[in-house]
Enzyme design. Structure first.
Site, short mmCIF file in Angstrom:
data_model
loop_
_atom_site.label_atom_id
_atom_site.label_comp_id
_atom_site.label_asym_id
_atom_site.label_seq_id
_atom_site.Cartn_x
_atom_site.Cartn_y
_atom_site.Cartn_z
N ASP A 111 -19.00 54.77 -21.40
CA ASP A 111 -19.74 55.59 -22.35
C ASP A 111 -19.40 57.07 -22.15
O ASP A 111 -18.24 57.45 -22.18
CB ASP A 111 -21.24 55.28 -22.19
CG ASP A 111 -22.11 55.88 -23.27
OD1 ASP A 111 -22.23 55.26 -24.34
OD2 ASP A 111 -22.66 56.97 -23.06
N HIS A 281 -22.86 46.65 -24.89
CA HIS A 281 -22.31 47.94 -24.48
C HIS A 281 -22.24 48.11 -22.97
O HIS A 281 -21.35 48.79 -22.46
CB HIS A 281 -23.19 49.04 -25.09
CG HIS A 281 -22.75 50.44 -24.79
ND1 HIS A 281 -21.49 50.90 -25.11
CD2 HIS A 281 -23.41 51.48 -24.20
CE1 HIS A 281 -21.40 52.17 -24.75
NE2 HIS A 281 -22.54 52.54 -24.19
#
Length: 301
Positions: A111, A281
């Site tokens: 991320d 994610h």
């Protein structure tokens, strides 16, 4: 941080390293070549706690909290968001690694940490021996792809980048509810089940602080402005990442919003390799075994 939190890294050293006016809170452990692990939003270094033991058998792990996150110091807000640019953070982290005695190192980022990672590989090509990016596309590509569907999926990019103090006030009204909704909504199962109780305790502890909520918003304001400009300048100049790149994304993650994440990364590194892993994610916590195996194979090969 006034109360005792669970130790998720038994046997690892805790160290604060100062570099470019930033105090980086780090967990360090293992043996072998240095491997820098950078976390993303809305988390801290604890994202790596499930895979750190297996990686530490082959590498010396350095796991800092990004500026403004976790227990690292908080940069001041500036008009142009430059203190939160990934270029500034990459320079500080490169100096941090040198302060620890590591002139060159492997790097894996998830991320926001992956955004710092590829910026570091672009700006300090001699430092990064290999780069792994987890469930992202480059910042400028995300913005250029933004349409109705993509905007709904990553609405937080627009929300968190709104001018101070609007998103801060909205989040601060119910920080735990916002945090837990965000975490759950980005997993494949849309639950908090993949996160350990200890990891959630750590994250709730720092995320509820107004100054750190503001810091994370500044991170996204930089992403919408100065980070985009830096990326576009590299693309326009034909600059690419010179080191080997591994791209990992969740089969139900954010990067899977495009048909072929690897094709986009090959604009930045024609030799980039990669694969989809099961989960959403948060690969180090949703698919820890698969993520660790992929990183060990890439960095150890």
């Amino acid at each position: 941080m006034t109360r005792e939190l669970p130790d998720l890294f038994p046997g690892f050293e805790t160290k604060v390293v100062q570099a470019k006016n930033t105090d980086f809170f780090c967990r360090i452990g293992g043996s072998g070549p240095p491997l820098l692990l950078l976390h993303g939003y809305p988390q801290s270094h604890v994202i790596w706690h499930k895979i750190a033991p297996s990686l530490a058998r082959r590498f010396t792990l350095v796991m800092p909290d990004l500026p403004g996150y976790g227990r690292s110091s908080i940069p001041p807000r500036t008009a142009g968001h430059g203190t939160y640019s990934k270029r500034a953070w990459a320079a500080a982290i490169n100096d941090m690694m040198r302060a620890l005695g590591h002139e060159t190192f492997f790097l894996a980022g998830h991320d926001r940490g992956a955004r710092v990672g590829y910026r570091l590989a672009l700006d300090f090509a001699g430092s990064v021996k290999k780069l792994a990016v987890l469930d992202i596309l480059p910042t400028s590509d995300y913005w250029d792809l933004m349409d109705r569907g993509f905007g709904l999926k990553i609405y937080h990019w627009m929300f968190l980048a709104q001018p101070f103090p609007f998103p801060e006030k909205m989040i601060s009204a119910a920080p735990v509810r916002f945090l837990e909704h965000t975490l759950a909504s980005w997993t494949a199962e849309k639950t908090l089940d993949c996160f350990s109780d200890g990891a959630l305790e750590h994250t709730r502890d720092w995320f509820c602080r107004p100054d750190r909520i503001s810091a994370s918003c500044e991170d996204y304001r930089a992403g919408a402005t100065i980070d985009y400009v830096h990326d576009k300048a590299d693309r326009d100049a034909g600059n690419t990442i010179s080191t080997d790149v591994l791209v990992l994304w969740g089969s139900k993650g954010i990067a899977s919003s495009v048909d072929d994440p690897l094709a986009i990364w090959r604009h930045w590194n024609p030799r980039a390799q990669g694969m989809s892993l099961p989960g959403g994610h948060f690969l180090p916590e949703e698919a820890p075994d698969e993520t660790a195996d992929a990183l060990l194979s890439f960095f150890g090969g």
